[in-house]
Write a protein that holds these residues in place. Structure first.
Motif, short mmCIF file in Angstrom:
data_model
loop_
_atom_site.label_atom_id
_atom_site.label_comp_id
_atom_site.label_asym_id
_atom_site.label_seq_id
_atom_site.Cartn_x
_atom_site.Cartn_y
_atom_site.Cartn_z
N GLY A 268 0.80 -1.23 0.00
CA GLY A 268 0.00 0.00 0.00
C GLY A 268 0.83 1.28 0.00
N LYS A 271 -0.46 4.57 -1.61
CA LYS A 271 -1.63 5.19 -0.96
C LYS A 271 -1.26 6.06 0.23
N ILE A 272 -0.09 5.81 0.81
CA ILE A 272 0.32 6.62 1.98
C ILE A 272 1.53 7.50 1.66
N LYS A 307 -12.02 14.45 4.64
CA LYS A 307 -12.81 14.44 3.40
C LYS A 307 -13.77 15.62 3.30
N ASP A 331 -3.29 1.10 5.21
CA ASP A 331 -3.01 1.82 3.96
C ASP A 331 -4.00 2.96 3.72
N ASP A 332 -4.60 3.49 4.80
CA ASP A 332 -5.58 4.57 4.67
C ASP A 332 -5.01 5.83 5.36
N ASP A 334 -6.22 8.73 5.81
CA ASP A 334 -7.12 9.42 6.74
C ASP A 334 -7.11 8.80 8.13
N VAL A 335 -7.07 7.48 8.18
CA VAL A 335 -7.02 6.79 9.48
C VAL A 335 -5.69 7.11 10.17
N LYS A 372 -8.86 0.95 12.42
CA LYS A 372 -10.00 1.36 13.26
C LYS A 372 -9.81 0.88 14.69
#
Lengths: 575, 74
Positions: A268, A271-272, A307, A331-332, A334-335, A372
């Motif tokens: 990932g 994505k980061i 967002k 791989d997010d 925002d998190v 999460k």
């Protein structure tokens, strides 16, 4: 204002202003915090007991107009590593301390009761006040409350709940020019501040000014220095993409620690990456460039919105993104940004805590990639001080011990940051030998091993790595004493006018006649002072080693292991 | 022969992230850089198959060439 030492005794709640001893006059930043700790702290003391001291010192050039000179050093015996510690941060405090003539703030002793306090620094001295309202509150609330009580202009140094609970990964945060935070991240210095029952410190320099011995000479040298920074191509890239630009290049080099240090590449990665972050920031109306202190012309920080276009975090660094990202397989972006914000607020080091989370994932407490759940643990366990929260909040080694994990990436109990030492061998020498535990900034060989700054030394070969790490650690110790940001090092390495200009500025500020050799000797002597403290604290060459899994487990894609012998590592100290 | 080219940072602007290219055997890294109209002195780091390479390095079939501007951080 002329320079003085501000001393606070938390045992009897007294304060004193002292003249600067002659031996400390030429020191600032790390050089000074380490000299004070070495001179005044018993190396065998408990880091959270009354015998430890917490020292803040602005750099030699902090508070002047010198570009990028606003770093603040904080030192003590580290409760995480048991070694001497210096951790530096941006924000507005260093410049304010320098302006009010505070060469160092030394906090000693420990109150016997349960009361919390705040310290208030002005040119007249320090006032100690009892604090009740903000106990248990996050760092952002502290900054806001100081603004409400005292107005906008005060500098703030603060700890969150993790520091109050004396967790070993707790950091100390410093208000930045936008009222957000920068952190003395590493080594658990927030726990030391918590042990002294100080929730926050305010600084009001009023209208004091820095005396400059030779203003004309200073102006010329500071122009040359700023030009060297601006002309360096790395400066432009740092402003545009931030430090997160490193994700893709370190991944490409096969050295991006992934899944708790079991691979050197992360699926990932894009994505980061800094490129992706740059595009998201533009799309969401954030700020690509942002500075952590006035006078920074590199501006590697940024404002990252969610967002909905609402502020999520700033100072969103490569190390933090790698640790919660690749190392935990999240791989997010925002998190990761949300986790960064939470950790800033509760006051805990993003590197240590996220690497600890990676070890917790290996232990099966949560799944790799489950960002999460990592967020829930930060909010509901770490910030609340539950047993699991305290185990994670005391760092990677703590999680490894509590859950019987053997793949624990630490040196002297401090989490290894964002470069796999098997695939970048120079940085492995730095991790092993640094007086601070695993710390990339103390001798950033990535510059030469990967980024072709200061030449090139093959990252996979053993040749030249010890010398490279030694030269960089010496130079870094000196630069860390000036208040300069570490990113000035790229220009110092590559532009021959840069270092002489830096030394000229110091001479013009203090009316001294230092040579470049004197400056480098300062770096050597700082390292030796720090090492001597560590040896008196019980450290031996046997502690200057990487965990054995690095020698046993080849890391893909290069399938290389850590292959330095003890004697080869120990040669680092031959100077 | 076929090589894969990866671009990073501002080299992506107006170009691409990753692309397969057909080049003549014997093509060097600097020749690819010229084909992409990237000024040679702007290339900070070049890697072939995740290893640093010189600009005169001659590419082989199926090589992955990664090109970076001068970047820093840490």
């Amino acid at each position: 204002m002329s320079d003085r030492i501000f001393r606070v005794n938390m045992t009897d709640l007294s304060t004193r202003i002292e003249d600067v001893p002659e031996g400390w006059a030429g020191l600032g930043g790390r050089g000074l915090t380490s000299a004070v700790v070495a001179a005044e702290v018993d190396p065998t003391c408990h880091p959270l007991g009354p015998l430890n001291k917490l020292v803040f010192a602005p750099g030699l050039l902090s508070g002047t107009v010198a570009a990028n000179s606003g770093r603040l050093s904080c030192g003590a015996k580290s409760p995480l590593t048991g070694t001497i510690k210096e951790s530096n941060a941006g924000g507005t405090a260093a410049q304010m301390l320098a302006r009010l003539g505070c060469k160092a703030l030394i906090i000693e002793g420990k109150p016997s009761g349960d009361k919390w306090y705040s310290l208030h620094l002005t040119p007249e001295g320090v006032r100690i006040q009892e604090e009740t309202e903000l106990v248990g509150q996050g760092n952002f609330r502290v900054v806001e409350a100081v603004r409400e009580r005292f107005g906008e202009r005060h500098g703030v140094i603060t700890i969150g709940p993790c520091g109050e609970m004396r967790m070993l990964a707790a950091n100390i945060s410093v208000k930045d020019p936008d009222g957000k935070l920068r952190s003395h991240g590493r080594g658990g210095l927030g726990a030391v501040m918590g042990s002294k029952k100080i929730k926050f410190i305010t600084i009001d320099p009023a209208d004091s000014k820095i005396p400059i011995a030779d203003p004309e000479k200073f102006k010329g040298a500071s122009r040359t220095f700023a030009k060297a920074l601006l002309d360096h191509p790395i400066t432009e890239g740092l402003g545009e993409y931030g430090t997160d630009i490193l994700i893709n290049i370190i991944n490409e080099a096969g050295a991006l620690p992934t899944r708790n240090f079991t691979s050197g590449q992360f699926d990932g990665h894009d994505k980061i990456s800094g490129e992706t972050m740059h595009d998201l920031i533009k799309k969401r109306g954030g700020k690509v460039k942002h500075f952590c202190h006035k006078g920074c012309i590199i501006q590697c920080s940024q404002v990252y919105n969610d967002k909905e276009g609402k502020y999520l975090t700033s100072g969103f660094e490569y190390e933090s993104i790698w640790a919660m990202g690749a190392d935990c397989c999240v791989d997010d972006l925002d998190v990761i940004a949300e986790a960064d914000h939470v950790m800033d607020d509760i006051g805990i080091d993003t590197i240590e805590t996220s690497v600890a989370m990676g070890v917790a994932m290996e232990a099966g407490i949560l799944e790799f990639g489950d960002g999460k759940e990592a967020l829930r643990i930060l909010r509901e366990e770490v910030s609340q001080g539950t047993p699991l929260g305290r185990i994670i909040g005391c760092g990677a080694a703590s999680v490894g011990r509590a859950f019987g994990v053997t793949r624990v990436p630490v040196v002297k109990n401090q989490a290894i940051p964002a470069y796999d030492p098997r695939a970048v061998k120079g940085i492995g020498i730095t991790y092993a030998t640094s007086t601070m535990g695993a710390d990339h900034t103390s001798g950033y060989t990535i510059a030469t091993n990967i980024l072709n700054s200061g030449g090139h030394v093959d990252p996979l070969s053993k040749e030249g790595q010890v010398e490279l790490s030694r030269n960089l650690q010496i130079a870094t110790a000196a630069v860390d004493s000036t208040g300069m940001c570490i990113f000035t090092a790229f220009a110092i390495l590559d532009d021959e006018k840069c270092l002489p200009a830096l030394v000229d500025m110091i001479n013009a500020r203090f009316g001294t006649q230092l040579t470049i050799d004197d400056f480098m000797n300062l770096g050597s002597s700082i390292l030796k002072t720090e090492r001597e403290f560590n040896m008196k604290a019980g450290f031996t060459p046997a502690h200057d080693r990487l965990p054995d899994f690095f020698s046993r487990e080849p890391v893909p894609p290069h399938n290389v292991v850590w292959d330095f012998s003890g004697d080869e590592i120990d040669a680092f100290w031959d100077f | 022969m076929t090589v894969i080219i990866r671009l990073f940072g501002r080299f992506r602007l107006g170009r691409f992230k990753e692309k397969q290219m057909n080049v003549r055997p014997g093509t060097s890294v600097s020749q690819v850089i010229e084909l992409l109209e990237i000024p040679l002195d702007e290339v900070g780091v070049s890697m072939v198959n995740s290893r640093h390479c010189r600009l005169d390095h001659v590419l082989s079939d199926n090589d992955v060439l990664a090109l970076f501007p001068m970047v820093g951080g840490g």
